[in-house]
Motif scaffolding. Sequence first.
Motif, PDB file in Angstrom:
ATOM      1  N   GLY A   7       0.789  -1.223   0.000  1.00  0.00           N
ATOM      2  CA  GLY A   7       0.000   0.000   0.000  1.00  0.00           C
ATOM      3  C   GLY A   7       0.819   1.269   0.000  1.00  0.00           C
ATOM      4  N   THR A   8       2.082   1.172  -0.308  1.00  0.00           N
ATOM      5  CA  THR A   8       2.931   2.357  -0.380  1.00  0.00           C
ATOM      6  C   THR A   8       2.927   2.895  -1.809  1.00  0.00           C
ATOM      7  N   ILE A  14      -6.123   6.528   3.190  1.00  0.00           N
ATOM      8  CA  ILE A  14      -4.946   6.874   2.392  1.00  0.00           C
ATOM      9  C   ILE A  14      -4.517   8.300   2.723  1.00  0.00           C
ATOM     10  N   GLU A  15      -3.210   8.520   2.697  1.00  0.00           N
ATOM     11  CA  GLU A  15      -2.634   9.859   2.834  1.00  0.00           C
ATOM     12  C   GLU A  15      -1.580  10.014   1.751  1.00  0.00           C
ATOM     13  N   PHE A  16      -1.626  11.144   1.065  1.00  0.00           N
ATOM     14  CA  PHE A  16      -0.593  11.390   0.058  1.00  0.00           C
ATOM     15  C   PHE A  16      -0.407  12.889  -0.157  1.00  0.00           C
ATOM     16  N   VAL A  71      -3.383  15.444   0.984  1.00  0.00           N
ATOM     17  CA  VAL A  71      -4.671  14.780   0.854  1.00  0.00           C
ATOM     18  C   VAL A  71      -4.798  13.620   1.835  1.00  0.00           C
ATOM     19  N   LYS A  72      -5.960  13.530   2.454  1.00  0.00           N
ATOM     20  CA  LYS A  72      -6.319  12.382   3.290  1.00  0.00           C
ATOM     21  C   LYS A  72      -7.640  11.857   2.763  1.00  0.00           C
ATOM     22  N   GLY A  73      -7.732  10.564   2.639  1.00  0.00           N
ATOM     23  CA  GLY A  73      -8.965   9.978   2.112  1.00  0.00           C
ATOM     24  C   GLY A  73      -9.442   8.831   2.954  1.00  0.00           C
ATOM     25  N   GLY A  74     -10.750   8.710   3.068  1.00  0.00           N
ATOM     26  CA  GLY A  74     -11.365   7.596   3.782  1.00  0.00           C
ATOM     27  C   GLY A  74     -12.394   6.921   2.889  1.00  0.00           C
ATOM     28  N   ARG A  75     -12.443   5.621   2.982  1.00  0.00           N
ATOM     29  CA  ARG A  75     -13.361   4.846   2.134  1.00  0.00           C
ATOM     30  C   ARG A  75     -14.807   5.201   2.487  1.00  0.00           C
ATOM     31  N   HIS A 129       5.171  13.298  -6.015  1.00  0.00           N
ATOM     32  CA  HIS A 129       4.126  12.691  -5.190  1.00  0.00           C
ATOM     33  C   HIS A 129       4.751  11.639  -4.280  1.00  0.00           C
ATOM     34  N   ARG A 130       4.079  11.404  -3.172  1.00  0.00           N
ATOM     35  CA  ARG A 130       4.468  10.358  -2.221  1.00  0.00           C
ATOM     36  C   ARG A 130       3.251  10.087  -1.347  1.00  0.00           C
ATOM     37  N   GLY A 131       3.205   8.933  -0.723  1.00  0.00           N
ATOM     38  CA  GLY A 131       2.075   8.632   0.155  1.00  0.00           C
ATOM     39  C   GLY A 131       1.969   7.155   0.444  1.00  0.00           C
ATOM     40  N   TYR A 132       0.889   6.802   1.130  1.00  0.00           N
ATOM     41  CA  TYR A 132       0.690   5.408   1.527  1.00  0.00           C
ATOM     42  C   TYR A 132      -0.741   5.202   2.017  1.00  0.00           C
TER      43      TYR A 132
END
Length: 192
Positions: A146-147, A168-170, A186-190, A158-161
């Motif tokens: 998941g990286t 997810i955060e990127f 960016v932070k994302g939640g399902r 770009h970078r994130g995981y």
Amino acid sequence: MPSAGPALTSDVPLIKKKTAIPYQPYHQPLAGIIRDQNKTLTMESTKGFRIFLILLILAGCSKDKPDFRTKYLGNFRFKIVTESWMIGQPTTYDTSFYDGAIRKFELTDSQNDLEGSDNSAANPNERITIEFKKNQLITPLINEYGTIISKSGYHYSHRGYFKNIDTIEFYVGDLGGLGAGYSYNVKGGRIK
């Protein structure tokens, strides 16, 4: 005096009765043994070869691994903090939200990718598309853990995981020109 029978002395020779032995060439018994051994060896070799062939076929026909990206795909609600800067002006921050998606990469996604450079050499089976803003997306490589594989280039990085399969955060940065630019945290939640 009468004798009871002939005396066994050296003057009476012993006579053996000869029996007829059918003619058999010397090599025939040996040839039969070799033939039998070859037959046994051939059968064993064939059996071993068949087993080897079956194992080779089974090993060569590896089952397709499940696509590791699948667990990370879905609809996400993204919180985007946009950092904007311009020479001579203060840096500004703006927070917005967007219901977007993470999906498997498709070639047409490259047209709207923020990266803007040709990354067609990247393995498409290891890429995902993250649409985190309207008409704004990135198509990074991702590994099985998941990286997001970090990337940087001319006016792009770009970078994130994935913290887990639902979060997810990127970061997407270095966008813009020489006198001004912007980046996204960016932070994302399902969305369930």
